[in-house]
Design an enzyme around this catalytic site. Structure first.
Site, PDB file in Angstrom:
ATOM      1  CD  GLU A 144       0.832  -1.452   8.102  1.00  0.00           C
ATOM      2  OE1 GLU A 144       0.636  -0.664   9.053  1.00  0.00           O
ATOM      3  OE2 GLU A 144       1.204  -1.078   6.976  1.00  0.00           O
ATOM      4  CE  LYS A 183       3.363  -6.057   3.791  1.00  0.00           C
ATOM      5  NZ  LYS A 183       2.927  -4.837   4.523  1.00  0.00           N
ATOM      6  CD  GLU A 219       8.102  -0.340   7.248  1.00  0.00           C
ATOM      7  OE1 GLU A 219       7.090  -1.014   6.999  1.00  0.00           O
ATOM      8  OE2 GLU A 219       8.314   0.796   6.790  1.00  0.00           O
ATOM      9  CG  ASP A 222      -0.370  -0.090   2.522  1.00  0.00           C
ATOM     10  OD1 ASP A 222       0.876  -0.151   2.599  1.00  0.00           O
ATOM     11  OD2 ASP A 222      -1.111  -0.102   3.534  1.00  0.00           O
ATOM     12  CB  SER A 223       4.579   1.702  -0.226  1.00  0.00           C
ATOM     13  OG  SER A 223       4.761   0.587  -1.079  1.00  0.00           O
ATOM     14  CG  ASP A 259       0.519  -4.181   2.023  1.00  0.00           C
ATOM     15  OD1 ASP A 259       0.874  -5.187   2.679  1.00  0.00           O
ATOM     16  OD2 ASP A 259       1.247  -3.168   1.890  1.00  0.00           O
TER      17      ASP A 259
HETATM   18  O1  KIV Z   1       3.592  -1.141   1.535  1.00  0.00           O
HETATM   19  C1  KIV Z   1       4.773  -1.514   1.492  1.00  0.00           C
HETATM   20  O2  KIV Z   1       5.531  -1.225   0.564  1.00  0.00           O
HETATM   21  C2  KIV Z   1       5.263  -2.332   2.599  1.00  0.00           C
HETATM   22  C3  KIV Z   1       6.743  -2.485   2.719  1.00  0.00           C
HETATM   23  C4  KIV Z   1       7.309  -1.268   3.332  1.00  0.00           C
HETATM   24  C5  KIV Z   1       7.126  -3.710   3.464  1.00  0.00           C
HETATM   25  O3  KIV Z   1       4.497  -2.790   3.400  1.00  0.00           O
END
Ligand code: KIV
Length: 267
Positions: free
Chosen positions: A119, A117, A184, A49-50, A88
């Site tokens: 968090e 994924k 992280e 989600d970056s 994510d």
């Molecule tokens: O969203 C992302 O790119 C991430 C990485 C920083 C692991 O979760």
């Protein structure tokens, strides 16, 4: 006859941990980069989600929607041949088991992700996902979706009480059935201890050399992110002749334990 490229599975990643081969991972958000990353032999692509920050130009990952994630995951999996793909679950898309299952279905059925994924140590949610056949990657340490609680992006787990909590949460996430864990921005020693204690592979970003694998945000390692590159990242374009070469350099550096160096890690 041309050789058929075999798509990697979670079993391949587990085997890599068992034999001590480092797992390489980069974020990806579209088909062209997905293809280049795949051709370079990177093991895992994370549709992170970056993308809210590096693709959409937002200041945090909080505004990213499940529709955004499905769209970009589809773009990545359309061009992927070998790499294992994780997507994510975005902010507040897993506040209940039902909500998490509905959104994981979107990422896997429409997006083509092999794993989702999330968090934090949400073990009830992880357990529910795993019980319905959804492979889960945990994420501990710096949690970008919690930026409005944290106030700033900074190294986590420096105090012994915080380090203990992260190590305990990692065990709880594994016990809940997660198959992978991202750590992280935590001290290298803490990440080393967690990687040794868990049987599932641990992928680090700003977590030192001794994780089972390394992930970077693609645009950071290509030196094209907006703003300042985080200390734990490295611009692989600086010493390469092009994008494919930079990605291959990252791949070699991870496999040969040349990245991350001490300057990319925290004490
Ligand atoms: O969203 C992302 O790119 C991430 C990485 C920083 C692991 O979760």
């Amino acid at each position: 006859m041309p050789q058929q490229t075999q798509m990697l599975s979670i079993l391949d990643l587990l085997e890599m941990k068992r034999v001590g081969e480092k797992i390489s991972c980069l974020t990806a958000y579209d088909a062209s980069f997905s293809s280049l990353i795949d051709l370079a032999g990177i093991d895992v692509m994370l549709v992170g989600d970056s993308l809210g920050m590096v693709v959409q130009g937002k200041t945090t990952t909080v505004p990213v929607s499940i529709e955004d994630m499905v769209y970009h995951t589809k773009c990545v999996t359309n061009a992927r041949r070998r790499a294992f793909v994780i997507a994510d679950l975005p902010f507040l898309s897993y506040f209940s088991s039902e909500n998490a299952l509905i959104n994981a279905a979107e990422l896997m059925q429409k997006g083509g992700a092999q794993m989702v994924k999330l968090e934090g140590a949400h073990t009830v949610i992880i357990d529910a996902l795993v019980n319905f056949g959804v492979p889960v990657c945990g994420h501990l340490g710096l949690l970008p979706q919690s930026i409005n609680q944290l106030g700033e992006y900074k190294v986590q787990g420096k105090k012994s009480r915080d380090a203990e909590k992260i190590a305990n949460d990692a065990k709880r996430i594994e016990q809940a059935g997660a198959s992978l864990l991202v750590l992280e921005c935590i001290p290298a020693e803490l990440a080393k201890k967690i990687s040794q204690e868990l049987t599932i592979p641990v992928i680090g970003i700003g977590a030192g050399l001794e994780c089972d694998g390394q992930v970077l945000v693609l645009y950071d390692m290509l030196g094209i992110s907006i703003g300042k590159r985080p200390k734990f990242s490295k611009n692989f374009m600086a010493s390469s002749i092009g994008i494919s070469d930079a990605i291959s350099q990252f791949q070699r550096a991870v496999k040969q334990l040349d990245f991350p160096a001490a300057e990319h890690s925290y004490n």
